[in-house]
Design an enzyme around this catalytic site. Structure first.
Site, PDB file in Angstrom:
ATOM      1  N   LYS A  95       0.824  -1.223   0.000  1.00 18.21           N
ATOM      2  CA  LYS A  95       0.000   0.000   0.000  1.00 18.21           C
ATOM      3  C   LYS A  95       0.853   1.267   0.000  1.00 18.21           C
ATOM      4  CE  LYS A  95      -4.404  -1.869   1.221  1.00 18.21           C
ATOM      5  NZ  LYS A  95      -5.391  -2.205   2.243  1.00 18.21           N
ATOM      6  N   ARG A 154      -3.442 -10.041   4.896  1.00 13.14           N
ATOM      7  CA  ARG A 154      -3.899 -10.106   3.503  1.00 13.14           C
ATOM      8  C   ARG A 154      -2.776  -9.564   2.626  1.00 13.14           C
ATOM      9  NH1 ARG A 154      -6.160  -6.684  -0.166  1.00 13.14           N
ATOM     10  NH2 ARG A 154      -7.824  -7.494  -1.495  1.00 13.14           N
TER      11      ARG A 154
HETATM   12  N1  HH2 Z   1      -7.495  -3.770   0.877  1.00 12.17           N
HETATM   13  C1  HH2 Z   1      -7.877  -3.746  -0.404  1.00 12.17           C
HETATM   14  C2  HH2 Z   1      -8.996  -4.485  -0.833  1.00 12.17           C
HETATM   15  N2  HH2 Z   1      -9.685  -5.248   0.014  1.00 12.17           N
HETATM   16  N3  HH2 Z   1     -10.018  -6.080   2.192  1.00 12.17           N
HETATM   17  C3  HH2 Z   1      -9.659  -6.117   3.475  1.00 12.17           C
HETATM   18  N4  HH2 Z   1     -10.347  -6.879   4.347  1.00 12.17           N
HETATM   19  N5  HH2 Z   1      -8.585  -5.398   3.958  1.00 12.17           N
HETATM   20  C4  HH2 Z   1      -7.844  -4.610   3.147  1.00 12.17           C
HETATM   21  O1  HH2 Z   1      -6.893  -3.945   3.647  1.00 12.17           O
HETATM   22  C5  HH2 Z   1      -8.200  -4.540   1.760  1.00 12.17           C
HETATM   23  C6  HH2 Z   1      -9.306  -5.304   1.315  1.00 12.17           C
HETATM   24  C7  HH2 Z   1      -7.110  -2.908  -1.369  1.00 12.17           C
HETATM   25  O2  HH2 Z   1      -6.021  -3.588  -1.883  1.00 12.17           O
HETATM   26  P1  HH2 Z   1      -6.008  -4.414  -3.262  1.00 12.17           P
HETATM   27  O3  HH2 Z   1      -7.080  -5.457  -3.274  1.00 12.17           O
HETATM   28  O4  HH2 Z   1      -4.642  -4.911  -3.463  1.00 12.17           O
HETATM   29  O5  HH2 Z   1      -6.284  -3.309  -4.366  1.00 12.17           O
HETATM   30  P2  HH2 Z   1      -7.577  -2.805  -5.152  1.00 12.17           P
HETATM   31  O6  HH2 Z   1      -8.595  -2.349  -4.175  1.00 12.17           O
HETATM   32  O7  HH2 Z   1      -7.043  -1.685  -6.011  1.00 12.17           O
HETATM   33  O8  HH2 Z   1      -8.102  -3.950  -5.985  1.00 12.17           O
END
Ligand code: HH2
Length: 258
Positions: free
Chosen positions: A203, A238
């Site tokens: 992040k 995660r």
């Molecule tokens: N972060 C993201 C998405 N879903 N769910 C939980 N429970 N906790 C988190 O910190 C979290 C999440 C964002 O990260 P990512 O899925 O890598 O990116 P994007 O939202 O751009 O798909």
């Protein structure tokens, strides 16, 4: 928990697995081999500034992947969605956990979780993805998140949802300082009595602390955050880089258990 985004625009793996089911399956298998206990499938980016997609499009992205994964993998699948219909269809297809970045604030989502009697991740977010990074503010970030959790836990339990996982939502309406405070004071959330999940992987706060490194070069920062979170009481992390984080956690756990 291994992260697999089937989107064109996720901040770190966007476009890599989009419209390429074979690639998703092979990456999921790789994550399972590297030690993932859960694989989190997402069909809509919730990064700061992102636009939402329709239910139909989100389902088109995630369902074929989930259908294949439940046949070919024994690792449980979580569905990363805040849309009740997407969650319902994903659970019907064999997903086992709802990961809701809006923390079950949609009453329909509470009903879906109760109906399927599945575990849910209640994540804290201040605002909406499109604008959440514009001047986030808290009286006390930990106390404010704790109060949000208490209210959501009560609503979920009243509806019969008992398997609850709490996630303070790194990067979701949080400044650098807020993210660091969450990681430093995470143990204050353990006395709510539910497992804690934390998602710092690649992040932007890691980029901010390392002279603007891009998402592809944030592994060391991710490991530092994951290990800190583990030492401070996280049960689930995660991450995109399952093997490296798993190895780091083996050391952290050995130290914790000594
Ligand atoms: N972060 C993201 C998405 N879903 N769910 C939980 N429970 N906790 C988190 O910190 C979290 C999440 C964002 O990260 P990512 O899925 O890598 O990116 P994007 O939202 O751009 O798909």
């Amino acid at each position: 928990m291994g992260v697999l985004n089937v989107t064109p625009d996720s901040f770190s793996d966007g476009g890599v697995y989009f419209d390429n089911v074979e690639k998703v399956i092979s990456q999921a298998k790789q994550m399972a081999t590297e030690g993932a206990d859960i694989i989190d499938i997402g069909g809509e980016s919730t990064r700061p500034g992102s636009e939402s997609v329709s239910e139909t499009e989100e389902l088109r992205r995630v369902l074929p992947v989930i259908e294949r994964l439940v046949k070919e993998l024994s690792v449980p699948i979580s569905i990363d969605t805040y849309k009740p219909r997407v969650a319902r269809e994903a659970l019907k297809a064999g997903a086992k956990i709802i990961n809701d970045v809006t923390g079950l604030t949609n009453p329909e989502m509470v009903k879906v979780a109760a109906e399927f009697k599945c575990p849910v991740v209640i994540m804290h977010m201040q605002g909406q993805p499109k604008t959440m990074q514009t001047n986030p503010h808290y009286n006390d970030v930990i106390e404010d998140i704790k109060n949000f959790f208490k209210e959501r836990i009560a609503v979920a339990q009243m509806a019969g949802v008992s398997e609850i996982i709490l996630d303070p939502g790194i990067g979701f309406g949080k400044t650098l300082e807020h993210n660091l405070t969450i990681l430093k004071r995470l143990s204050e959330l353990t006395n709510l009595g539910f497992p804690l999940l934390i998602g710092p992987s690649r992040k932007s706060f890691i980029g901010q602390l390392t002279g603007g490194l891009p998402a592809t070069e944030r592994l060391e920062g991710t490991i530092a955050a994951v290990v800190t979170a583990r030492l401070n009481g996280a049960s689930i992390v995660r991450v995109h880089d399952v093997g490296a984080c798993r190895r780091a956690l083996q050391i952290a756990d050995a130290i914790i258990n000594t």
